[in-house]
Write a protein that holds these residues in place. Structure first.
Motif, short mmCIF file in Angstrom:
data_model
loop_
_atom_site.label_atom_id
_atom_site.label_comp_id
_atom_site.label_asym_id
_atom_site.label_seq_id
_atom_site.Cartn_x
_atom_site.Cartn_y
_atom_site.Cartn_z
N ALA A 714 82.05 -69.29 -1.40
CA ALA A 714 82.31 -70.69 -1.78
C ALA A 714 82.88 -71.48 -0.61
N VAL A 715 83.77 -70.88 0.16
CA VAL A 715 84.36 -71.57 1.32
C VAL A 715 83.28 -71.87 2.35
N ALA A 716 82.44 -70.87 2.66
CA ALA A 716 81.38 -71.08 3.65
C ALA A 716 80.36 -72.10 3.16
N LEU A 717 80.08 -72.11 1.86
CA LEU A 717 79.11 -73.06 1.31
C LEU A 717 79.63 -74.49 1.44
N GLN A 718 80.91 -74.70 1.18
CA GLN A 718 81.47 -76.04 1.33
C GLN A 718 81.40 -76.52 2.78
N ARG A 719 81.67 -75.61 3.72
CA ARG A 719 81.56 -75.97 5.14
C ARG A 719 80.11 -76.31 5.50
N GLY A 725 74.80 -82.99 4.71
CA GLY A 725 74.62 -84.20 3.93
C GLY A 725 74.71 -83.93 2.44
N SER A 726 74.16 -84.84 1.64
CA SER A 726 74.33 -84.79 0.19
C SER A 726 73.40 -83.83 -0.49
N ALA A 727 72.35 -83.37 0.16
CA ALA A 727 71.39 -82.45 -0.48
C ALA A 727 71.02 -81.35 0.50
N TYR A 728 70.75 -80.19 -0.04
CA TYR A 728 70.39 -79.04 0.80
C TYR A 728 69.48 -78.14 -0.02
N GLU A 729 68.44 -77.59 0.63
CA GLU A 729 67.50 -76.70 -0.06
C GLU A 729 67.06 -75.62 0.90
N LEU A 739 74.91 -69.52 5.88
CA LEU A 739 76.29 -69.30 5.47
C LEU A 739 77.03 -68.43 6.48
N ALA A 740 76.33 -67.45 7.04
CA ALA A 740 76.97 -66.56 8.02
C ALA A 740 77.48 -67.34 9.23
N GLU A 741 76.80 -68.45 9.57
CA GLU A 741 77.24 -69.24 10.72
C GLU A 741 78.52 -70.00 10.43
#
Length: 841
Positions: A714-719, A725-729, A739-741
């Motif tokens: 969850a922490v990595a996803l928020q970063r 931006g507002s959308a990601y796919e 996420l690993a980055e």
């Protein structure tokens, strides 16, 4: 291997002998140690290869080992132990139950015995008896050659515990006591009748079961069977066959008997032969001892007078009589239970409600308390204790009566619900309970709930009116108003009739009196001899603890394993736990319940979002040295105030029962039943209407924040989303790389970090409610080309837990009626909570 008192006596005897039976050697070679124990019981052991059931030693039938020669034949520990049956071992007989129907029906047809063993795949498949005179080995097979039941005697052997079956399953004792003594003719009649019932159960026709019952009834009535014995036999057959309409089948027996007495025509053996086969019926009648003239009797033959029938061929129904020398003792024990009310729970556990002086106590038949009660009653009458075998025989008869003849009734522990009243068991010597209704509460001497007691339960004091929960607050280190309201709400919620029950998590650094607070809170409603427990090691420990108390309190936890977190969630909101019951005939025991749970520790415990959503978390501040009190001082204060504290808590429960039906909310949080229950009780706590909801929302927001900060994904996803931006796919594979980055190296190497795209997808599904509460919506899609992607969109900030959002829902409320003070209070509550007041409640 579990040993009962008989088995332990033999084992201790073996350890007191010379070096061949020493404890170290028993541990090194369990096969030889077991063989030595069997020798000292008068049973002759023989060596059998590991995971086999037949000896390979030539002349094994004539082998007569002594203790001095055991080492020669049992050199290695991985061996099976056979026991010679029959005359070499003092007329020891083994009844081998080879089919499932026979194992299920054994308790209804065979004499009870203290020696039973088997393996998990075939539990209780071997029952041992000591015959008063020699017999012959007998086999009962159906027409297809399948073995149903076998009596093994001289010339045969059986592999005994602790051996290993061909399948790899351990062979172990269910009851390691003394085999029952019985007459071989009586035992053979029991086996024949068991084989007949087993064969019928296996071949019970689908779609023609009513016809089969009528045909079997007509044939057996003409053969002179008494009505009671016939009904017991039919009940056993239909039960073992899984016939769901067994009661309907038995109702036809009386009608058939009446038709025969009126010289009406009824069906019989020819019709049964048409349904299950002529050869099968011929063998069946041979086992039942029906004479040829009765088999060939025409359908319109009159009913034989019951007085013309003899009981020589058939044993008594359900339980065969114990040996003559023990029969009087068993009968005397059964006579002492004449006033007991026998019943069974929906799970099949047998109970007795016993009249003791002016009260009625409820105990499980297999429990220590019932045994003590019966032994005491027998000793007072006879001046001596009952023998173990006679006691076991009487207990099995009582258990059969409770399970097959007694009604089904639920049993509660500490808290029960009946119609519109809640009952709290005081667990005192008088078996009193408190009845709580919408009108108030009172102590009752004979509650309608069947309460059970456990060894750890301690009595509650009789509640006293005029008290306040504020007295409890003075003993608990909870100076902050929010923390105290959550604690009080948990206490009120723990007495909800059906749940769900949120977990109360008490945190604080060393010296904040967390354990004292947990102990006192547990004592308010469910005192115990072990108020605080260590964390369970496995789910089975959790289930056992939950089955013995109403409040589970775990002390000084350093964290929660994922399995424990999930199990506590199920225990809070309701769920089933399945586990194997050790050393019993049942393959699986299912436990379904909800319980109030209390945890304390220094660290954050509700780090997983599903548990955090079910928890009330409070943090206790450290106590300055000058403000500390001794444990004895706090306990003395609590002991004096406990009746008033309990009375105040019951006042709040009564208010909840009174006000809850009137609440019709439009905006519900998680654990809605709990929230409504506490809101309905606010007038007696006393709090301003809506005060709890605001505190509850803040607590949930804080818990979700802790869960987010504790989850590396969850922490990595928020970063990640902060940079995209507002959308990601992306696909799960690309998302895992992205996420690993945005995660540190320790986070990526942690066990909690997903190691595959599939694991990441599963983690995101678990995190979805938590992410959604922050305004982040995960969407799992499949593209037209078949590609699976995960898409994230941001909506406006979630108002879950927001008091302002809740207030907006109150605009559509019906106008209040000023003259009614109670309605004014409810309207004020609902202005914050959302909903409407329903007239006429």
């Amino acid at each position: 291997m579990l040993m009962n008192e008989h088995g332990s006596r033999h084992e201790h005897t073996a350890q007191r002998q010379d070096g061949s039976g020493s404890a170290p050697e028993q541990a090194d070679n369990p096969a030889r140690a077991a063989a030595q124990r069997y020798l000292r019981r008068g049973w002759l052991p023989i060596p059998v290869p590991f995971r086999q059931k037949r000896p390979v030693l030539k002349g094994w039938q004539a082998l007569r080992l002594a203790e001095a020669t055991l080492e020669r034949y049992f050199r290695v520990s991985e061996m099976n132990i056979g026991v010679l049956l029959g005359e070499p071992s003092g007329n020891l007989a083994d009844v081998d139950l080879d089919c499932e129907a026979a194992r299920r029906l054994a308790g209804r047809f065979l004499p009870p015995t203290g020696a039973v063993f088997g393996r998990p795949g075939n539990p209780s498949s071997h029952r041992l008896y000591r015959l008063v005179r020699p017999a012959r080995t007998a086999k009962f097979e159906d027409t297809g050659g399948a073995m149903l039941v076998e009596l093994r005697f001289t010339g045969a052997q059986t592999v005994f515990p602790p051996s290993t079956h061909e399948s790899g399953e351990a062979i172990r004792w269910v009851r390691d006591g003394d085999p029952a003594e019985c007459d071989p003719d009586d035992l053979m009649a029991c086996l024949a009748r068991l084989a007949a019932a087993s064969s019928l159960a296996r071949r019970w026709p689908q779609g023609s079961r009513q016809e089969a019952v009528l045909a079997l009834t007509g044939g057996l009535l003409r053969a002179g069977w008494e009505m009671a014995r016939l009904k017991d036999f039919l009940k056993a057959v239909t039960w073992a066959a899984g016939d769901e309409e067994s009661a309907k089948r038995l109702a036809a027996v009386e009608d058939t008997a009446a038709r025969l007495k009126g010289d009406d025509r009824v069906t019989g053996w020819p019709r049964l032969a048409a349904l299950i086969g002529e050869k099968e019926v011929t063998k069946l009648l041979g086992w039942l001892g029906v004479a040829a003239r009765e088999r060939l009797a025409p359908a319109d033959a009159p009913l034989l007078d019951a007085t013309d029938a003899t009981d020589a061929t058939f044993p008594t129904p359900i339980e065969a009589p114990p040996p003559p020398d023990r029969l009087p003792l068993a009968r005397k024990l059964l006579d002492l239970t004449g006033a007991a009310f026998l019943f069974h729970t929906p799970e099949g556990q047998a109970f007795a409600a016993l009249p003791v002086e002016s009260r009625r106590e409820v105990w499980p038949l297999r429990g220590r308390e019932f045994r003590h009660w019966l032994q005491r009653a027998f000793y007072q009458q006879e001046g001596k204790p009952a023998g173990a075998q006679a006691f076991q025989e009487a207990l099995e008869v009582l258990e059969a009566r409770a399970r097959y003849d007694g009604p089904e009734e639920p049993v509660s522990i500490r808290v029960g619900w009946r119609e519109d009243a809640l009952y709290l068991d005081l667990a005192d010597d008088s078996w009193q309970a408190v009845e709580v209704t919408a009108c108030g509460w009172r102590v009752v001497a004979d509650p309608p709930i069947r309460f059970r007691r456990t060894a750890a339960m301690r009595p509650l004091p009789a509640p006293a009116p005029g008290g306040s929960l504020a007295e409890l607050r003075d003993m608990i280190n909870a100076p902050e108003e929010d923390a105290w309201r959550l604690i009080a709400a948990w206490l009120v919620g723990a007495l909800h009739p059906t749940g769900p029950y949120p977990l109360l998590i008490v945190q604080g650094e060393q010296g904040s009196a967390k354990s004292t607070a947990a102990r006192l809170l547990r004592q308010v409603i469910d005192p115990s001899g072990v108020p605080l427990r260590a964390a369970p090691h496995e789910e089975r420990d959790l289930v056992i603890g939950a089955s013995h108390c109403w409040v589970l309190a775990y002390d000084n936890l350093s964290g929660l394993a994922p399995w424990l977190s999930d199990a506590l969630c199920r225990l809070s909101t309701g769920g089933g736990f399945a586990t194997r019951e050790l050393y019993s005939d049942d393959g699986e025991v299912v436990f379904q319940a909800r319980r109030a749970v209390l945890l304390n520790g220094i660290e954050d415990l509700a780090t997983r979002s599903d548990l955090a959503d079910r928890a009330l978390s409070v943090v206790l501040p450290p106590i300055p040295d000058g403000n500390r009190r001794t444990g004895d001082e706090v306990e003395a204060l609590f002991h004096r105030a406990h009746p008033r504290i309990l009375g105040a808590l019951l006042d709040a429960v009564s208010a909840a029962l009174r006000n809850r039906p009137r609440l019709r909310p439009q905006n519900l949080p998680r654990m809605a039943d709990f929230a409504l229950w506490v809101m309905a009780a606010e007038e007696s706590l006393p709090w301003k209407p809506g005060g709890f909801r605001a505190v509850y929302d803040r607590s949930r927001r804080d818990a979700l924040t802790v869960s987010l900060e504790s989850d590396p994904v969850a922490v990595a996803l928020q970063r990640l989303l902060a940079t995209r931006g507002s959308a990601y796919e992306a696909t799960a594979t690309d998302l895992l790389n992205d996420l690993a980055e945005h995660a540190s190296e320790p986070q990526r190497k942690a066990r909690a970090w997903p190691q595959s795209p599939r694991a990441l997808t599963n983690r995101l599904r678990r995190l979805a409610p938590l992410l959604r509460s922050t305004g982040l919506e995960p969407i799992f899609e499949r593209k037209p080309a078949g590609q699976r992607v995960i898409r994230f969109t941001r909506s406006r900030e979630s108002c879950v837990g927001s008091v302002g959002c809740v207030e907006s829902a109150g605009a559509a409320l019906s106008p209040a009626t000023p003259p009614d003070p109670e309605r004014q209070t409810l309207e004020e509550v609902l202005r914050v909570f959302g909903g409407e007041v329903v007239e006429g409640d």
